[in-house]
Design an enzyme around this catalytic site. Structure first.
Site, PDB file in Angstrom:
ATOM      1  N   HIS A 175      -6.548   0.920  -7.684  1.00 37.40           N
ATOM      2  CA  HIS A 175      -6.465   1.940  -6.632  1.00 37.40           C
ATOM      3  C   HIS A 175      -5.007   2.199  -6.302  1.00 37.40           C
ATOM      4  O   HIS A 175      -4.167   1.284  -6.344  1.00 37.40           O
ATOM      5  CB  HIS A 175      -7.256   1.544  -5.380  1.00 37.40           C
ATOM      6  N   ASP A 207      -4.098   3.931  -3.377  1.00 38.95           N
ATOM      7  CA  ASP A 207      -3.860   3.950  -1.933  1.00 38.95           C
ATOM      8  C   ASP A 207      -3.447   2.551  -1.482  1.00 38.95           C
ATOM      9  O   ASP A 207      -3.728   1.555  -2.153  1.00 38.95           O
ATOM     10  CB  ASP A 207      -5.093   4.428  -1.172  1.00 38.95           C
ATOM     11  N   ASP A 255      -0.932  -4.788  -4.701  1.00 37.51           N
ATOM     12  CA  ASP A 255      -2.253  -4.310  -4.249  1.00 37.51           C
ATOM     13  C   ASP A 255      -2.207  -2.820  -3.952  1.00 37.51           C
ATOM     14  O   ASP A 255      -1.965  -2.417  -2.832  1.00 37.51           O
ATOM     15  CB  ASP A 255      -2.650  -5.100  -2.998  1.00 37.51           C
ATOM     16  N   GLU A 264      -9.557   2.911  -1.293  1.00 36.01           N
ATOM     17  CA  GLU A 264     -10.148   1.566  -1.269  1.00 36.01           C
ATOM     18  C   GLU A 264      -9.779   0.812  -0.004  1.00 36.01           C
ATOM     19  O   GLU A 264     -10.619   0.130   0.594  1.00 36.01           O
ATOM     20  CB  GLU A 264      -9.682   0.787  -2.503  1.00 36.01           C
ATOM     21  N   HIS A 294      -1.253  -6.854   2.209  1.00 33.22           N
ATOM     22  CA  HIS A 294      -1.654  -6.417   3.547  1.00 33.22           C
ATOM     23  C   HIS A 294      -0.692  -6.868   4.632  1.00 33.22           C
ATOM     24  O   HIS A 294      -0.883  -6.519   5.802  1.00 33.22           O
ATOM     25  CB  HIS A 294      -3.078  -6.867   3.910  1.00 33.22           C
TER      26      HIS A 294
END
Length: 454
Positions: free
Chosen positions: A90, A92, A123, A156, A423
Site C-alpha cells: 500500500h 498510503d 510501512d 489501508e 506508525h
C-alpha cells in the site's frame, strides 16, 4: 549475502531503490483529506502506476474504490501455463504525528545510523519497492517465471475498506494461485519471518454530552456533570488495574503457542522507560498476538495552552480495539459498543460511530508455497531458518482475499521489523532488510514456479 546471481543483481540495484523510495516517500499520501490534500495520494498513485508501466506491466489502472481513494493495479504476463502470483503493498501512510519530534523531515528520506528514515519507508512504500527489486532481479537473470499481478492499496492505514469492497465487486481482478502480502515484517532484523496470524480491528468514535454548553467551573463545578471527566471515567473502564483489556463479554485469556517474544527484547523494541512496567498478564506473545487490546488513539478536549476554567459540555474519543484470531470483529464491535453505552457515568448521553473494521486472519503455513519461501529465505539469509510469528496489527484485505480465493496460498512478509517504528515518529527501514527480502521474494517466485512444474 551469498554470491547468488539474484543477490548480486539486487545489490547492484540498491542505489536506484533508494532514489525511488526517496521520490515515493516525498508524497504526503495520508488518505484523510482532513489532514493532507487528496492530491498527495493521487500523485503517489500516479507514481506507482508509472513505475509499473516502466516495468512493462499491462492493464495498469487507477481503480476508484468506494471509499473515495485509488488503488493501483497492473498485470505482467509470464510463460504459458505459469502460475499467477499477486503481490500486494500500500502506498498510503499514517500521518506523521508531531513533525517537530522527527530528527529529520518525515517526508524526506534521510539516511542515518545505517537506516533510511521517512514516513512509509517501511510501512509500506518500501514494500512496493521490494516487489520492484525482486521482479527486476528476475528479469536480469532469465526472466520472471510466473505471471504477476500487483495491487497497491490507497487507504489501508485508514481501514475504510475501499479495496476490499472493490475486490468483492470485481472478483476476477485479483484472482491468483498465491498471494504475497508485503506489509508485515521480520521478528527482528536478520531473522527471516513469515507472519502466521494477524489481529483484526474495530475503530469507534464515542461522544458524551452532559450539558447544553460549557460552564464556569467555579460557579458550577462539584455538582454539574463534566463531559470530559465522564469520558475519562468511561475510558478507564476499558482496562483492569494491571492494564488488561476489559470489554464486557470479550474473552482475554488466550495463549500463544509458537515463537515467543522475550520480555527484555520487547521492552527494548518498544522503548519502555526504565521503571515503567508492561501491562496485561501472560507472556508478551499472548498479549500482543493472541488477545484483544484496546487503545484510546485520540481525544477531543481543550489543550493545556489557552485552557479556561470551564466544565466541558461534550467530549469525544476514538478507540481502536485489536481482535485476535478466533474472535469475530463484528461481534467485538457490538460488545465494545454495548460496553461504552452501559458504562458512561451519571447518565451522560452516549453516541457511538463505527469508522473502521477488519477481521483477524490466520495463514496456513503448512501449504506448499511456504516450503518455497523457506528455501528462498534460507538462501537470502545464510545461516538462518525461516520463522513464523504473529502480528498485532491488522490487514483487513487478507480475509477478503481468502474468502474470494479459498484455494490461493497467502504469505505475509515485509519490512516492518521492530526497529522500523512504524506508525510512530522517526519511522525507518533497514536497507539490508530491503535487499535481503527482495532477494528472498525473487527466489521464492522462481522456486514456486519450479514447484508447479513438478
Amino acid at each position: 549475502m551469498t554470491a547468488h546471481p539474484i543477490s548480486e543483481t539486487v545489490a547492484s540495484l540498491m542505489p536506484r531503490a533508494k532514489a525511488e523510495l526517496t521520490e515515493l516517500v516525498a508524497f504526503r499520501s495520508v488518505a484523510d483529506p482532513a489532514q493532507f490534500p487528496r492530491s498527495e495520494c493521487e500523485a503517489a498513485a500516479g507514481w506507482v502506476a508509472d513505475a509499473l508501466r516502466a516495468e512493462e506491466f499491462q492493464d495498469v489502472a487507477l481503480l476508484d474504490t468506494p471509499d473515495g481513494t485509488q488503488s493501483v493495479y497492473g498485470y505482467l504476463p509470464g510463460p504459458a501455463d505459469a502460475p499467477t502470483v499477486l503481490l500486494y503493498a500500500h502506498y498510503d501512510v499514517q500521518p506523521p504525528l508531531d513533525e517537530s519530534a522527527w530528527l529529520s523531515p518525515p517526508f524526506e528520506l534521510t539516511e542515518r545510523d545505517g537506516r533510511w528514515f521517512g514516513r512509509g519507508a517501511a510501512d509500506c512504500k518500501g514494500g512496493f519497492i521490494m516487489h520492484l527489486l525482486a521482479l527486476r532481479a528476475l528479469k536480469a537473470n532469465g526472466g520472471v517465471p510466473v505471471s504477476v499481478k500487483v495491487i497497491a492499496e490507497g487507504s489501508e492505514e485508514q481501514g475504510t475498506g475501499g479495496l476490499e469492497r472493490y475486490a468483492e465487486a470485481h472478483p476476477e481482478l485479483l484472482a491468483a494461485d498465491t498471494i504475497v502480502i508485503g506489509d508485515t515484517g521480520n521478528f527482528r532484523v536478520g531473522l527471516p519471518t513469515v507472519t502466521a496470524t494477524l489481529r483484526g480491528m474495530t475503530m469507534l468514535r464515542v461522544q458524551l454530552d452532559t450539558l447544553e454548553g460549557n460552564l464556569h467551573s467555579g460557579q458550577f463545578g462539584g455538582a454539574a456533570p463534566d463531559a470530559l471527566a465522564a469520558m475519562i471515567q468511561l475510558l478507564a473502564s476499558l482496562r483492569a488495574e494491571d492494564g488488561t483489556t476489559t470489554v464486557d463479554g470479550l474473552t482475554s485469556d488466550a495463549r500463544w503457542d509458537g515463537l515467543q517474544y522475550p520480555e527484555g527484547e520487547f521492552r527494548s523494541d518498544a522503548k519502555v522507560l526504565d521503571g515503567v512496567g508492561l501491562i496485561g498478564t501472560g507472556t508478551v506473545a499472548d498479549r500482543i498476538w493472541a488477545r484483544p487490546a484496546v487503545t484510546v488513539i485520540g481525544i477531543d478536549c481543550p489543550p493545556v495552552v489557552g485552557a479556561t476554567p470551564s466544565l466541558q459540555a461534550s467530549a469525544r474519543a476514538q478507540i481502536s480495539l485489536r481482535v485476535p484470531p478466533g474472535q469475530d470483529a463484528t461481534e467485538a464491535t457490538k460488545l465494545l459498543t454495548a460496553h461504552l453505552e452501559s458504562h458512561a457515568p451519571w447518565g451522560a448521553r452516549v453516541s457511538v460511530e463505527q469508522v473502521g473494521q477488519g477481521q483477524p486472519f490466520r495463514a496456513d503455513i503448512t501449504s506448499p508455497a511456504y516450503a518455497s519461501m523457506a528455501e528462498a529465505m534460507r538462501l537470502a539469509y545464510p545461516g538462518e531458518e525461516m520463522q513464523s510469528s504473529g502480528l498485532g496489527g491488522s490487514i483487513p484485505l487478507c480475509n477478503t482475499l481468502s474468502a474470494l480465493y479459498p484455494e490461493a496460498e497467502i504469505l505475509l512478509i515485509g519490512l516492518s521489523e521492530p526497529e522500523a517504528q512504524i506508525h510512530a515518529v522517526n519511522e525507518s527501514v533497514s536497507p539490508e532488510e530491503l535487499e535481503r527480502l527482495s532477494v528472498a521474494e525473487a527466489l521464492f517466485l522462481r522456486n514456486y514456479a519450479e514447484s508447479k512444474k513438478a
